[in-house]
Design a protein around this motif. Structure first.
Motif, short mmCIF file in Angstrom:
data_model
loop_
_atom_site.label_atom_id
_atom_site.label_comp_id
_atom_site.label_asym_id
_atom_site.label_seq_id
_atom_site.Cartn_x
_atom_site.Cartn_y
_atom_site.Cartn_z
N GLN A 3 0.82 -1.20 0.00
CA GLN A 3 0.00 0.00 0.00
C GLN A 3 0.86 1.26 0.00
O GLN A 3 0.57 2.22 -0.68
N LYS A 4 1.96 1.24 0.75
CA LYS A 4 2.86 2.39 0.81
C LYS A 4 3.37 2.75 -0.58
O LYS A 4 3.34 3.90 -1.00
N TRP A 5 3.85 1.76 -1.33
CA TRP A 5 4.41 2.02 -2.65
C TRP A 5 3.33 2.30 -3.68
O TRP A 5 3.53 3.07 -4.61
N ALA A 6 2.18 1.69 -3.53
CA ALA A 6 1.09 1.89 -4.49
C ALA A 6 0.66 3.35 -4.54
O ALA A 6 0.24 3.84 -5.58
N ASP A 63 2.50 -6.43 -11.99
CA ASP A 63 1.92 -5.12 -11.70
C ASP A 63 0.39 -5.18 -11.66
O ASP A 63 -0.24 -4.42 -10.93
N ALA A 64 -0.20 -6.07 -12.45
CA ALA A 64 -1.65 -6.22 -12.43
C ALA A 64 -2.11 -6.72 -11.07
O ALA A 64 -3.11 -6.25 -10.52
N CYS A 65 -1.37 -7.65 -10.50
CA CYS A 65 -1.68 -8.16 -9.16
C CYS A 65 -1.52 -7.06 -8.13
O CYS A 65 -2.39 -6.87 -7.26
N HIS A 66 -0.44 -6.33 -8.20
CA HIS A 66 -0.21 -5.23 -7.25
C HIS A 66 -1.32 -4.19 -7.34
O HIS A 66 -1.82 -3.72 -6.32
N SER A 67 -1.72 -3.85 -8.57
CA SER A 67 -2.77 -2.87 -8.77
C SER A 67 -4.10 -3.39 -8.22
O SER A 67 -4.85 -2.65 -7.56
N PHE A 68 -4.39 -4.65 -8.46
CA PHE A 68 -5.62 -5.29 -7.97
C PHE A 68 -5.69 -5.22 -6.44
O PHE A 68 -6.70 -4.83 -5.86
N LEU A 69 -4.60 -5.57 -5.80
CA LEU A 69 -4.59 -5.57 -4.33
C LEU A 69 -4.63 -4.15 -3.75
O LEU A 69 -5.27 -3.90 -2.73
N ALA A 70 -3.97 -3.22 -4.42
CA ALA A 70 -3.91 -1.85 -3.92
C ALA A 70 -5.23 -1.09 -4.14
O ALA A 70 -5.48 -0.10 -3.48
N ASP A 72 -8.35 -2.24 -3.67
CA ASP A 72 -9.44 -2.95 -3.00
C ASP A 72 -10.07 -4.01 -3.91
O ASP A 72 -11.29 -4.13 -4.01
N LYS A 73 -9.19 -4.73 -4.61
CA LYS A 73 -9.58 -5.87 -5.45
C LYS A 73 -10.44 -5.50 -6.65
O LYS A 73 -11.37 -6.21 -7.01
N ASN A 74 -10.11 -4.37 -7.27
CA ASN A 74 -10.72 -3.98 -8.54
C ASN A 74 -9.71 -4.25 -9.65
O ASN A 74 -8.53 -3.92 -9.50
N LEU A 75 -10.18 -4.81 -10.76
CA LEU A 75 -9.27 -5.07 -11.87
C LEU A 75 -8.76 -3.76 -12.45
O LEU A 75 -9.51 -2.79 -12.56
N PRO A 76 -7.48 -3.73 -12.81
CA PRO A 76 -6.93 -2.51 -13.43
C PRO A 76 -7.62 -2.22 -14.77
O PRO A 76 -8.02 -3.14 -15.48
N ASP A 77 -7.74 -0.95 -15.09
CA ASP A 77 -8.33 -0.56 -16.37
C ASP A 77 -7.55 -1.18 -17.52
O ASP A 77 -6.33 -1.10 -17.56
#
Length: 101
Positions: A3-6, A63-70, A72-77
């Motif tokens: 979360q810090k890096w996101a 990065d898709a996984c990191h974005s998803f987790l950061a 709140d579990k929404n798929l990246p655009d």
């Protein structure tokens, strides 16, 4: 930690590719892309690049996984569109069609 890096840098600000394909003697990426593709994805891409017999496929980048987790579990655009395109490409390269239920 994630979360810090996101919050510092959003991937969408500098890269727009989520899906990397491999197979048939070619690959998007390779062993040098370990952080981007993960261990399995990087090694499959490298083996395909070297001409080893690797079935065609694709890797969704880390990065898709990191974005998803950061987020709140929404798929990246754009991820869903890229995955669908990769499935169509994979189906045509293996002479298979997606079956509708």
């Amino acid at each position: 930690m994630l979360q810090k890096w996101a919050n510092l840098v959003r991937r969408e600000d500098y890269v727009t590719k989520w899906v990397y394909q491999f197979g048939g003697g070619a690959a998007e990426g390779g062993a040098a892309d370990l952080a981007l593709l993960g261990g399995k994805g990087a090694n499959l891409a490298e083996m395909a690049r070297l001409g080893l017999p690797v079935p065609p496929g694709f890797t969704i980048c880390t990065d898709a996984c990191h974005s998803f987790l950061a987020s709140d579990k929404n798929l990246p655009d754009g991820l869903e569109v890229e995955v669908k395109a990769a499935i169509v490409s994979l189906a045509s390269s293996t002479d298979r069609q997606k079956r509708d239920p």
